[in-house]
Motif scaffolding. Sequence first.
Motif, PDB file in Angstrom:
ATOM      1  N   UNK A 142       5.631  20.321 -18.160  1.00  0.00           N
ATOM      2  CA  UNK A 142       5.093  19.333 -19.106  1.00  0.00           C
ATOM      3  C   UNK A 142       5.578  17.929 -18.760  1.00  0.00           C
ATOM      4  N   UNK A 143       4.699  16.959 -18.969  1.00  0.00           N
ATOM      5  CA  UNK A 143       5.084  15.566 -18.747  1.00  0.00           C
ATOM      6  C   UNK A 143       5.906  15.079 -19.938  1.00  0.00           C
ATOM      7  N   UNK A 144       5.572  15.624 -21.096  1.00  0.00           N
ATOM      8  CA  UNK A 144       6.275  15.233 -22.332  1.00  0.00           C
ATOM      9  C   UNK A 144       6.282  16.429 -23.271  1.00  0.00           C
ATOM     10  N   UNK A 145       7.230  16.448 -24.203  1.00  0.00           N
ATOM     11  CA  UNK A 145       7.279  17.516 -25.185  1.00  0.00           C
ATOM     12  C   UNK A 145       7.950  18.764 -24.633  1.00  0.00           C
ATOM     13  N   UNK A 146       7.971  19.815 -25.420  1.00  0.00           N
ATOM     14  CA  UNK A 146       8.595  21.058 -24.974  1.00  0.00           C
ATOM     15  C   UNK A 146       7.817  22.270 -25.470  1.00  0.00           C
ATOM     16  N   UNK A 147       8.152  23.412 -24.882  1.00  0.00           N
ATOM     17  CA  UNK A 147       7.534  24.676 -25.325  1.00  0.00           C
ATOM     18  C   UNK A 147       8.545  25.790 -25.128  1.00  0.00           C
ATOM     19  N   UNK A 148       8.577  26.697 -26.093  1.00  0.00           N
ATOM     20  CA  UNK A 148       9.402  27.905 -25.959  1.00  0.00           C
ATOM     21  C   UNK A 148       8.476  29.098 -26.095  1.00  0.00           C
ATOM     22  N   UNK A 149       8.648  30.031 -25.165  1.00  0.00           N
ATOM     23  CA  UNK A 149       7.828  31.243 -25.178  1.00  0.00           C
ATOM     24  C   UNK A 149       8.768  32.444 -25.144  1.00  0.00           C
ATOM     25  N   UNK A 150       8.596  33.328 -26.082  1.00  0.00           N
ATOM     26  CA  UNK A 150       9.459  34.516 -26.220  1.00  0.00           C
ATOM     27  C   UNK A 150      10.934  34.116 -26.254  1.00  0.00           C
ATOM     28  N   UNK A 151      11.190  32.949 -26.797  1.00  0.00           N
ATOM     29  CA  UNK A 151      12.573  32.492 -26.946  1.00  0.00           C
ATOM     30  C   UNK A 151      13.106  31.733 -25.747  1.00  0.00           C
ATOM     31  N   UNK A 152      12.286  31.567 -24.708  1.00  0.00           N
ATOM     32  CA  UNK A 152      12.769  30.869 -23.508  1.00  0.00           C
ATOM     33  C   UNK A 152      12.056  29.531 -23.345  1.00  0.00           C
ATOM     34  N   UNK A 153      12.816  28.563 -22.861  1.00  0.00           N
ATOM     35  CA  UNK A 153      12.237  27.249 -22.613  1.00  0.00           C
ATOM     36  C   UNK A 153      11.428  27.282 -21.310  1.00  0.00           C
ATOM     37  N   UNK A 154      10.224  26.749 -21.353  1.00  0.00           N
ATOM     38  CA  UNK A 154       9.347  26.865 -20.177  1.00  0.00           C
ATOM     39  C   UNK A 154       9.830  26.039 -18.987  1.00  0.00           C
ATOM     40  N   UNK A 155      10.609  25.011 -19.254  1.00  0.00           N
ATOM     41  CA  UNK A 155      11.104  24.185 -18.144  1.00  0.00           C
ATOM     42  C   UNK A 155      12.431  24.731 -17.612  1.00  0.00           C
ATOM     43  N   UNK A 156      13.325  25.079 -18.535  1.00  0.00           N
ATOM     44  CA  UNK A 156      14.663  25.504 -18.098  1.00  0.00           C
ATOM     45  C   UNK A 156      14.722  26.972 -17.684  1.00  0.00           C
ATOM     46  N   UNK A 157      13.880  27.811 -18.280  1.00  0.00           N
ATOM     47  CA  UNK A 157      13.951  29.252 -17.971  1.00  0.00           C
ATOM     48  C   UNK A 157      12.571  29.807 -17.601  1.00  0.00           C
ATOM     49  N   UNK A 158      11.932  29.220 -16.587  1.00  0.00           N
ATOM     50  CA  UNK A 158      10.557  29.641 -16.281  1.00  0.00           C
ATOM     51  C   UNK A 158      10.450  31.100 -15.828  1.00  0.00           C
ATOM     52  N   UNK A 159      11.473  31.592 -15.121  1.00  0.00           N
ATOM     53  CA  UNK A 159      11.405  32.971 -14.626  1.00  0.00           C
ATOM     54  C   UNK A 159      11.453  33.948 -15.801  1.00  0.00           C
ATOM     55  N   UNK A 160      12.331  33.661 -16.770  1.00  0.00           N
ATOM     56  CA  UNK A 160      12.421  34.524 -17.964  1.00  0.00           C
ATOM     57  C   UNK A 160      11.107  34.462 -18.744  1.00  0.00           C
ATOM     58  N   UNK A 161      10.512  33.269 -18.794  1.00  0.00           N
ATOM     59  CA  UNK A 161       9.221  33.118 -19.495  1.00  0.00           C
ATOM     60  C   UNK A 161       8.176  34.003 -18.818  1.00  0.00           C
ATOM     61  N   UNK A 162       8.106  33.915 -17.482  1.00  0.00           N
ATOM     62  CA  UNK A 162       7.071  34.666 -16.762  1.00  0.00           C
ATOM     63  C   UNK A 162       7.282  36.176 -16.850  1.00  0.00           C
ATOM     64  N   UNK A 163       8.543  36.591 -17.022  1.00  0.00           N
ATOM     65  CA  UNK A 163       8.803  38.032 -17.185  1.00  0.00           C
ATOM     66  C   UNK A 163       8.303  38.517 -18.547  1.00  0.00           C
ATOM     67  N   UNK A 164       8.228  37.595 -19.510  1.00  0.00           N
ATOM     68  CA  UNK A 164       7.874  37.988 -20.881  1.00  0.00           C
ATOM     69  C   UNK A 164       6.409  37.772 -21.200  1.00  0.00           C
ATOM     70  N   UNK A 165       5.676  37.298 -20.225  1.00  0.00           N
ATOM     71  CA  UNK A 165       4.287  36.916 -20.488  1.00  0.00           C
ATOM     72  C   UNK A 165       3.330  37.723 -19.605  1.00  0.00           C
ATOM     73  N   UNK A 166       2.225  38.100 -20.168  1.00  0.00           N
ATOM     74  CA  UNK A 166       1.138  38.669 -19.373  1.00  0.00           C
ATOM     75  C   UNK A 166       0.021  37.655 -19.360  1.00  0.00           C
ATOM     76  N   UNK A 167      -0.390  37.237 -18.185  1.00  0.00           N
ATOM     77  CA  UNK A 167      -1.404  36.171 -18.114  1.00  0.00           C
ATOM     78  C   UNK A 167      -2.686  36.702 -17.494  1.00  0.00           C
TER      79      UNK A 167
END
Lengths: 476, 310
Positions: B53-78
């Motif tokens: 993200x250029x601005x703002x933040x997002x948390x997915x399944x409790x993980x921050x998309x910028x700081x913990x992208x690998x954990x995010x991708x493990x918790x997501x089905x796309x």
Amino acid sequence: MKEKLRPVWLLAQRELHDQFRDWRILFPLIVLTLLFPPLMNSFAGQTVDFMNKYGGNLILDRLVPFSILIIGFFPVTISLVVALESFVGEKERGTIEPLLGTPLLDWQLYLGKLVVGVIFPLVASYLAIGLYIFMVGKQDLNLPPISQIIQLLALTASHAILMVSGAIAISTQATSVRAANLMASFIVLPVAFLIQGESVLLFWGDGDILWMAVIAVLVLAGLLMRVGVAHFQREYLLGREIDSFNVRWIWQTFKESFVGDAHSVFAWYQTQVGGTLRRLKTPLILMAVIALIGSIVSFQWVSSVAPIYLADIPQEEVDKVLGRMSMAAGLSVEQEDINFGFIFGHNIRAVLVMFIVGLFSLGVLGELVFAINVGVVGGVLAVLGAMGLPAWTLFLGGVLPHGIFEIPAIIFAGASILYFGALLVTPNPTRTMGEVVISVAADWLKIFVGVIVPLLALAALIEVNITPHILATIVR
Amino acid sequence: MIETENLSKAFNDFLAVDDVNLNVRSGQILALLGQNGAGKTTTIRMLTGLLRPTRGWARVAGYDVVDEPTAVRSSVGVLTEQHGLYLRMTADEYLDFFGKIYELDASTRKMRNDYLLDYFGLAKASTRRIGEYSKGMRQKLALARTLIHEPPVLLLDEPTSAMDPESARLVRDEIGNLRSSQRAIVICTHNLAEAEILADEIAIIYNGRILLTGKLDALKDRVLGKPEYEVIFSSAWDVKNFAHLSAVEMLEKSPKRIRFRSENPKETNPLFLQKLSEKKAPILSLQEIPRSLEQVYLKVMAEAVENVAV
């Protein structure tokens, strides 16, 4: 580590599996692997007959290793196709996005692609070389020594790694196979030149230098791999407008980096040139150290070998050189070919050559040109010393007056190209590769225009107007 | 489970997503609606940690998309817009490959593969090359891939596009089941009927901005006004002298029907019916006039386009 490498092999395995099912890749690979060795073998047989008839045994000796180099190279060229296809092809078909959505790390994806690009063609290449060696053995031709065969195998592997790492670096900047193929000439042409150079070394029998070539190619491949890893980021791979050529954006980005918010030449020097010089601090120190060590090593080495060579030169020749030196010392500034324009133009050309060759080799060749320049200084002094001339006095009188400005200018040029290469191979998640290249080019130009050109102009003025007088005084 | 605040993404000088705020809890489905190029895919890619993200933040399944992208991708089905299948592989090989990437052990992989292939009706074709599959079969396989590691968050871009009605129904049912298994799901779709069936929350995005978000009924009230009701008579009835309740807003009176709007239908509608009965009105039915998501969407988009034009 083993756990972290497992996905790499998993990706490579899938890709290999896929390629074994694609006849368009298999067919040329099989043809090049199986057809080329007998063809080359037949050519070798014909050449042997020719040489036996008309002489030229030395060429015969070199023919087999040269053939191995070429036979190994042809299947390896497929690695370029494999790498481009496996990477840009995936992007084009949209199969990369599900992969990017998995927990695989960027470097694992990168390495997976690299492994598959190298392994498949390299195995084919080694098979072809093995087949050729077997055929040559059957033909009663002299096989090269085992050390040379190992050298050629290493050279072939380094070509494969170089081409694949280059292909992936290119692939990160292309969104279609078409675009990647167009950009592939950036790899094909330099590698073709490289093979020509290596062939020359083979025919001259410079085994040691050929090993250096292997190391140099591996270093370059390593740097390209670093570029690949640095720019193999999910964001890039999914980037928009990556294939477009936006002149307006390029100009604006360049202008922003070059001029910044400076409104006068003084402010430009203060903020822009000053800022870039601060960033160049480490490369500058490094270059100064390299210049010092390089010239000392060169001086020492030439001092040890020059007397042997000079001993073979008749005294009259040495006297001629000394005579020319005396004449040179008495040069007047009006002499046509050694005027301000000539010296200034020559030095500017040397700096530009450093930049241009550095641009295509991530700074490596630029640094090589720099090393040659500083090496020549030490070498010339050593030769003068060996000829019985007062080398250090000549250095102080004939080089130092203008060298005070010229040598730092060359060090600045070397440092800026080192900085250029280092930035290209450094991961930067906040900027695209295009932005990095433009801003680094702007930084280089700032140093060139703001520092190097004035220093070289000053050096040329001194070299034309002051140095000859000092040198004349010393020589007389 | 999915939370964003002022999530924005710019590509050079083009703002693709602008201050998006979303909140999707476990067991909830959010439908992200918008035109092509509105910013849906960019939003999904940011939620997967594919774009920064250029601005703002997002948390997915409790993980921050910028700081913990690998954990995010493990918790997501796309499920991506292009299903991105390897056409020379078989469905079995394909699911097994992704199972390995998600580090599932061999027995779990086998079990999940068999279950998913069977569920999506692909078991018989599991040893055929994917290149031989129809569009619908490919879409089902791509959906099976997103479920292979049983992620708590699903991001689905056009999950039923190119599917035949039966298959689409099957996928919709499966998505519905996934909600009951406490997953948070975001669906990007152009199929408004599907969104209406599945979604608990709707978000309409235009030019990168969320124009409207909320529960479907609330959105209908906000955009189309309070619900309208219609009383139909079995025979012509003289409505001229019928004095309606002050709590309802009369929209149409005719011998065949009466249309009205009510702020509080639970209280007013029984009274309204009672009054009609007292006047011996031949009532055949009373029903709410259907208000579709399509009406909401089209109205919101028309206003948005008009505002941009102004």
